[in-house]
Design a protein around this motif. Structure first.
Motif: not given
Length: 255
Positions: A182-184, A188-189, A194-199
């Motif tokens: 895994x590469x956190x 990436x966070x 942005x993907x979750x909130x804006x979606x």
């Protein structure tokens, strides 16, 4: 020879400090202590708090009800001549009438502005991740084994958690955790946030038809990721929300 003193509770819950009587006739010494009731754990205190909250919330209403009732009773008792005399008296006391009306309007304004406004849930939206981010239990356990970080005991514990936590086979993980290893990262966070909130917000605006300029309050809560600028600031800048919006960003509160 006198025995050691004993502490014995009586039937009322008090503690007695007794010295047993010896053969020489030594008297018994008794000490009682009264325990105060625990008011914080009392059920009655709960109703006192509720009553106080109700009194403060509806204080103006409780004052207006007796006043209005008294006025109605006096008007009912008046005859036609009394009403005519009252009307004539009011005509010659215009200043008093205007003053009373001003006080009444001011009181009603204060009451309307100070009372709690109802809040309604117009609509809601949940973000649905793409299918390629889905992680079945088998895939999750396989990645845990290939990472080389966990021993057999830790893997068994993870398997038990998956079976008992209520998570389904359609649980999703961010793209950074799909890689081996895994590469956190902060980038990436932020991309995930942005993907979750804006979606979710794009879908919500589409369903409700609410304009961004009509929003006056925004609250964002994230348990772990707490960047600067904040998540709420990201939303404000993305959708060009108005400048006087009330923005609250909650973070670090855990799950």
């Amino acid at each position: 020879m006198v025995d050691d003193q004993l502490l014995q509770p009586d039937s009322n819950g008090h503690r007695r400090n007794n010295t047993p009587t010896s053969e020489n006739g030594v008297a018994v010494k008794i000490q009682t202590t009264t325990r105060l009731p625990d008011f914080l754990q009392s059920v009655n205190l709960k109703y006192v708090k509720l009553g106080y909250h109700y009194l403060i919330t509806h204080f103006l209403t409780m004052l207006l009800i007796p006043l209005v009732a008294g006025i109605v009773l006096e008007v009912v008792r008046l005859g036609s001549d009394d009403i005519w005399q009252l009307w004539v008296h009011l005509q010659f006391n215009l200043v008093s009438v205007l003053g009373c009306l001003a006080v009444l309007v001011f009181g009603m304004t204060v009451y309307i502005m100070s009372r709690h406004r109802p809040v309604f849930l117009v609509d809601y939206s949940c973000y649905n991740s793409p299918d390629e981010l889905s992680v079945p239990f088998s895939t999750f356990m396989k990645h845990s084994e290939l990472s080389g970080t966990f021993d057999t005991q830790s893997l068994d514990f993870q398997r038990k958690i998956l079976e008992r936590s209520g998570l389904g086979q359609d649980t999703y993980l961010p793209a950074a955790l799909h890689q081996l290893p895994p590469q956190p990262s902060m980038a990436a966070a932020r991309e995930e946030a942005e993907m979750v909130m804006f979606g979710a917000l794009d879908n919500l605006f589409k369903k409700t038809g609410v304009k961004s300029k009509d929003i006056g309050l925004i609250v964002v809560n994230c348990s772990l990721f707490n960047p600067t600028p904040s998540l709420s600031a990201m939303i404000v800048n993305k959708y060009k929300l108005r400048g006087n919006i009330r923005s609250y960003n909650l973070g670090g509160m855990g799950c």
